[in-house]
Design an enzyme around this catalytic site. Structure first.
Site, PDB file in Angstrom:
ATOM      1  CB  SER A 248       6.403  -4.013  -7.596  1.00 27.38           C
ATOM      2  OG  SER A 248       6.230  -2.774  -6.699  1.00 27.38           O
TER       3      SER A 248
ATOM      4  CG  HIS B 179       6.939  -5.120  -2.317  1.00 24.01           C
ATOM      5  ND1 HIS B 179       5.863  -5.298  -2.953  1.00 24.01           N
ATOM      6  CD2 HIS B 179       7.604  -4.181  -3.423  1.00 24.01           C
ATOM      7  CE1 HIS B 179       5.566  -4.910  -4.068  1.00 24.01           C
ATOM      8  NE2 HIS B 179       6.775  -4.075  -4.395  1.00 24.01           N
TER       9      HIS B 179
ATOM     10  CG  ASP C 289       4.016  -5.853  -0.193  1.00 27.39           C
ATOM     11  OD1 ASP C 289       4.289  -5.017   0.296  1.00 27.39           O
ATOM     12  OD2 ASP C 289       4.032  -6.312  -1.342  1.00 27.39           O
TER      13      ASP C 289
END
Length: 266
Positions: A86, A244, A216
């Site tokens: 991320s 995610h 996601d």
């Protein structure tokens, strides 16, 4: 680990995303270690159990300091597999820029992945361009902090947002763990707006791989594919049914992907 071929043993360095900490790798770390690998999961500043407060961290480089200190301590004859998740992709890129000779490959998981042409802010802005314009923030809160004369704003994800957008394929217990451990998020937008592009000699010289999380709802899947196609990687994989937080919702599959990448390119 006893009985493991030293040539096959890899050192994975795991870099968490915004608001998280080393704790989010709690499922993946023992899986990699059980395969004979060395694994280091770090807390960036003001993250996890790191004792710094958010108002004590001014720049993205400051935030990434624990990773840079770790990389500086890696012996000259050793290379690591750097794994960024991320927002941790920016910290991963900073480490690649400063220590390219110590990284055999960098793996980006549902992550921002810059190139060596555009400034980091270009990719930061693209995340928002790819995100739905009418997305409901649910119980996400924007909170001021720091100097009242020059306040900054932090993001704090609420339980509803976590369970429906970030951890939607995780168990109730895993979501509760995140609710208990997540810390406020600062995205360093002003700092990123001033940063220059990463260099071809540093960042650009390190091999890259990407792992897409197919379900996601936090980091746009279309943007993940765009990064693979436009920034370029030597290996791309996709984890079906992963939200995610693939390291929590699909740890076995993520371990397999990382092992296959390591076997192929290292």
């Amino acid at each position: 680990m006893e009985g493991v071929n030293a040539k096959k043993q890899k050192h994975f360095v795991l870099v968490h995303g915004a608001g998280h900490g080393a704790w989010c790798w709690y499922k993946l770390k023992p899986l990699l270690e059980s395969s004979g690998h060395k694994v280091t999961a770090i807390d960036l500043l003001a993250s996890g159990i790191n004792t710094k407060r958010l108002d004590e961290v001014d720049t993205l480089r400051d935030y990434s300091l624990p990773l840079l200190e770790l990389m500086a301590a890696i012996p000259p004859d050793e290379k690591v597999i750097l794994v960024g998740h991320s927002f941790g992709g920016f910290s991963t890129a900073i480490a690649m820029e400063h220590y390219p000779e110590k990284i055999s490959i960098a793996v980006f998981i549902a992550s921002v992945m810059p190139d060596a042409v555009h400034p980091p802010s270009y990719f930061f802005n693209l995340v928002f361009e790819w995100s739905p314009k009418d997305e409901d923030p649910l119980d996400t809160k924007i909170e001021p902090y720091g100097n009242p004369d020059q306040p900054r704003t932090a993001i704090r994800y609420g339980p509803k947002y976590l369970s429906s957008k970030i951890y939607q394929n995780c168990t109730t217990e895993e979501i509760e763990l995140a609710n208990l451990l997540l810390r406020p998020i600062y995205l360093f937008a002003e700092d990123l707006s001033k940063a220059k592009a990463f260099s071809a000699k540093g960042y650009g010289s390190v091999k890259r791989a990407y792992i897409v999380c197919s379900e996601d709802k936090s980091f746009p899947v279309g943007f993940q594919h765009w990064l693979v196609e436009n920034v370029g990687v030597i290996e791309a994989k996709e984890i079906k049914d992963a939200d995610h937080m693939a390291m929590i919702s699909k740890p076995q599959r993520l371990r397999q992907c990382l092992q296959e990448i390591a076997d192929k390119v290292v």
